[in-house]
Design an enzyme around this catalytic site. Structure first.
Site, PDB file in Angstrom:
ATOM      1  N   PRO A 111       0.286  -1.319   0.173  1.00  0.00           N
ATOM      2  CA  PRO A 111      -0.167   0.252  -0.525  1.00  0.00           C
ATOM      3  C   PRO A 111       0.998   0.911   0.068  1.00  0.00           C
ATOM      4  O   PRO A 111       1.674   1.337   0.542  1.00  0.00           O
ATOM      5  CB  PRO A 111      -0.370  -0.467   1.413  1.00  0.00           C
ATOM      6  CG  PRO A 111      -0.365  -1.199   2.189  1.00  0.00           C
ATOM      7  CD  PRO A 111       0.884  -1.930   0.954  1.00  0.00           C
ATOM      8  N   GLU A 112       0.675   2.319  -1.027  1.00  0.00           N
ATOM      9  CA  GLU A 112       1.333   3.631  -0.838  1.00  0.00           C
ATOM     10  C   GLU A 112       0.271   4.848  -0.178  1.00  0.00           C
ATOM     11  O   GLU A 112      -0.988   4.027   0.047  1.00  0.00           O
ATOM     12  CB  GLU A 112       1.188   3.866  -2.175  1.00  0.00           C
ATOM     13  CG  GLU A 112       2.725   2.631  -2.715  1.00  0.00           C
ATOM     14  CD  GLU A 112       3.552   2.957  -3.994  1.00  0.00           C
ATOM     15  OE1 GLU A 112       3.492   5.034  -3.930  1.00  0.00           O
ATOM     16  OE2 GLU A 112       3.948   2.604  -5.033  1.00  0.00           O
ATOM     17  N   LYS A 146       3.317   6.845   5.684  1.00  0.00           N
ATOM     18  CA  LYS A 146       3.174   5.155   5.087  1.00  0.00           C
ATOM     19  C   LYS A 146       2.387   4.883   6.395  1.00  0.00           C
ATOM     20  O   LYS A 146       1.801   3.706   6.241  1.00  0.00           O
ATOM     21  CB  LYS A 146       3.605   4.658   4.344  1.00  0.00           C
ATOM     22  CG  LYS A 146       3.286   5.289   2.811  1.00  0.00           C
ATOM     23  CD  LYS A 146       3.602   3.592   2.138  1.00  0.00           C
ATOM     24  CE  LYS A 146       4.914   4.211   1.868  1.00  0.00           C
ATOM     25  NZ  LYS A 146       5.596   3.335   0.334  1.00  0.00           N
ATOM     26  N   HIS A 167      -2.599 -16.032  10.076  1.00  0.00           N
ATOM     27  CA  HIS A 167      -2.341 -14.264  10.308  1.00  0.00           C
ATOM     28  C   HIS A 167      -2.329 -13.356  10.994  1.00  0.00           C
ATOM     29  O   HIS A 167      -2.072 -11.895  10.336  1.00  0.00           O
ATOM     30  CB  HIS A 167      -1.385 -14.573   8.925  1.00  0.00           C
ATOM     31  CG  HIS A 167      -0.577 -15.748   8.526  1.00  0.00           C
ATOM     32  ND1 HIS A 167       0.190 -16.056   8.661  1.00  0.00           N
ATOM     33  CD2 HIS A 167      -1.361 -16.195   7.104  1.00  0.00           C
ATOM     34  CE1 HIS A 167       0.696 -17.227   7.459  1.00  0.00           C
ATOM     35  NE2 HIS A 167      -0.684 -17.111   6.879  1.00  0.00           N
ATOM     36  N   ARG A 201       3.423 -12.202   5.896  1.00  0.00           N
ATOM     37  CA  ARG A 201       4.146 -11.706   5.958  1.00  0.00           C
ATOM     38  C   ARG A 201       5.052 -11.325   6.426  1.00  0.00           C
ATOM     39  O   ARG A 201       6.611 -10.897   6.617  1.00  0.00           O
ATOM     40  CB  ARG A 201       5.199 -10.883   4.445  1.00  0.00           C
ATOM     41  CG  ARG A 201       4.862 -11.853   3.242  1.00  0.00           C
ATOM     42  CD  ARG A 201       5.393 -11.873   2.429  1.00  0.00           C
ATOM     43  NE  ARG A 201       6.239 -11.482   1.370  1.00  0.00           N
ATOM     44  CZ  ARG A 201       7.050 -10.691   0.243  1.00  0.00           C
ATOM     45  NH1 ARG A 201       6.121 -10.714  -0.274  1.00  0.00           N
ATOM     46  NH2 ARG A 201       7.690 -10.908   0.438  1.00  0.00           N
ATOM     47  N   ARG A 236      20.274  17.819  -3.821  1.00  0.00           N
ATOM     48  CA  ARG A 236      20.367  16.700  -3.771  1.00  0.00           C
ATOM     49  C   ARG A 236      21.181  15.517  -5.194  1.00  0.00           C
ATOM     50  O   ARG A 236      20.801  16.360  -5.998  1.00  0.00           O
ATOM     51  CB  ARG A 236      19.267  15.846  -3.799  1.00  0.00           C
ATOM     52  CG  ARG A 236      18.031  15.774  -2.896  1.00  0.00           C
ATOM     53  CD  ARG A 236      18.878  15.407  -2.180  1.00  0.00           C
ATOM     54  NE  ARG A 236      18.730  15.902   0.065  1.00  0.00           N
ATOM     55  CZ  ARG A 236      19.356  15.415   0.906  1.00  0.00           C
ATOM     56  NH1 ARG A 236      19.476  14.006   1.168  1.00  0.00           N
ATOM     57  NH2 ARG A 236      18.875  15.615   2.155  1.00  0.00           N
ATOM     58  N   ARG A 279      15.020  -0.138  -7.434  1.00  0.00           N
ATOM     59  CA  ARG A 279      14.103  -0.379  -8.295  1.00  0.00           C
ATOM     60  C   ARG A 279      13.903  -0.058  -9.547  1.00  0.00           C
ATOM     61  O   ARG A 279      14.410   0.552 -10.150  1.00  0.00           O
ATOM     62  CB  ARG A 279      13.267   0.618  -7.344  1.00  0.00           C
ATOM     63  CG  ARG A 279      13.166   0.823  -6.172  1.00  0.00           C
ATOM     64  CD  ARG A 279      12.759  -0.329  -5.351  1.00  0.00           C
ATOM     65  NE  ARG A 279      11.295  -0.293  -4.990  1.00  0.00           N
ATOM     66  CZ  ARG A 279      10.598   0.653  -4.377  1.00  0.00           C
ATOM     67  NH1 ARG A 279      10.434   1.360  -3.617  1.00  0.00           N
ATOM     68  NH2 ARG A 279       9.908   0.257  -4.379  1.00  0.00           N
TER      69      ARG A 279
END
Ligand SMILES: [Zn+2]
Length: 295
Positions: free
Chosen positions: A2-3, A59, A123, A142, A176, A285
């Protein structure tokens, strides 16, 4: 995983279902991986607390907990405070102290608002019984999810992408030296922007993921700021209708999806210029971009 938009949607869905409810009792399973605070501390903090509200920070799901409020009907009203429990602000404390329960869903975590008769899924690591009769259940196959309790003012670090202003956004990225994509994913800068929304934002801003943040102009960064907020807001708006997919026990699992323009579309034609979308791997990624539309 989930973002930010999904977590925002989940926070709103849970808020609608459990705000105002009182946590009567808490069961925690034997697996210790999800617990970032000691089990006894989680239980002591949650039990007897009223859920004032649920919101998102980065998040993380944040439950604002209050104590000492008039209890609703049910056995919580007659509950005897346990010895040593007064750090949570219950009887014995001069000033009730409020707390927060923080849930990070990790990769596969779900926090479900259940009826007691709903099947307890495999779980399930925590069950909180509420005075309304509902149960909050944390399920995570998980176990990358995290549960913790804090005094108020939990700060996950970084700046909230939907609240950051133009100048602050520009200041965050100007110096950056890393690729802009990596900088967008750096949770110490912006909190909550993940891989999908970073790719989609960069496409809308016309910036290639590998460009160094430091060489982007103020105008490009301003455009990126707008794109990040636009993408997140669109996704949150889409999520409004699928709250039940996340927080109701009988809902379907799965992420709601913005119509992705680049993410996961390697080799498919760009929706703007028809050029095939490319994929590169950056810091482990996948990054997707249009070589024509993004410079
Ligand atoms: Zn294109």
């Amino acid at each position: 995983m989930p973002e930010l938009p999904e977590v925002e949607t989940i926070a709103r869905g849970l808020g609608k279902r459990v705000a105002g409810d009182v946590i009567e009792s808490v069961w925690i399973g034997s697996k210790r991986q999800p617990l970032k605070s000691p089990a006894a501390e989680i239980v002591a903090t949650l039990e007897g607390a009223r859920i004032a509200g649920v919101h998102r920070a980065g998040k993380h799901l944040v439950f604002d907990l209050e104590y000492g409020a008039p209890r609703t009907a049910g056995f919580a009203g007659n509950r005897v405070a346990k010895p040593g429990a007064c750090h949570a602000g219950r009887s014995g404390c001069a000033t009730p102290r409020n707390s927060q329960w923080i849930v990070h869903l990790g990769m596969t975590g779900r926090l479900l608002a259940c009826r007691p008769e709903d099947e307890v899924l495999k779980h399930t690591h925590l069950v909180a019984q509420l005075s309304s009769g509902r149960e909050l259940r944390f399920v995570d196959p998980r176990m990358f999810g995290k549960l913790s309790v804090h005094s108020t003012g939990f700060d996950p670090g970084g700046v909230e992408p939907l609240e950051v202003g133009d100048d602050q956004f520009i200041a965050l990225f100007r110096k950056r030296k890393t690729p802009i994509k990596s900088a967008l994913l750096n949770q110490k800068l912006l909190r909550g922007v993940g891989n999908i929304y970073a790719d989609e934002s960069l496409f809308r801003a016309g910036i290639r993921p590998r460009r160094r943040a430091a060489i982007l102009t103020r105008d490009q960064l301003r455009k990126l700021h707008g794109a990040v907020q636009e993408v997140l807001r669109e996704a949150i708006a889409l999520g409004g209708s699928s709250v039940s997919d996340y927080v109701d026990a009988d809902g379907e699992e799965g992420l709601f999806q913005l119509q992705h323009r680049v993410y996961g579309r390697e080799g498919e034609p760009c929706l703007t210029c028809k050029e095939p979308i490319r994929r590169v791997v950056l810091a482990g990624r996948s990054s997707h971009f249009c070589p024509q539309c993004q410079k």
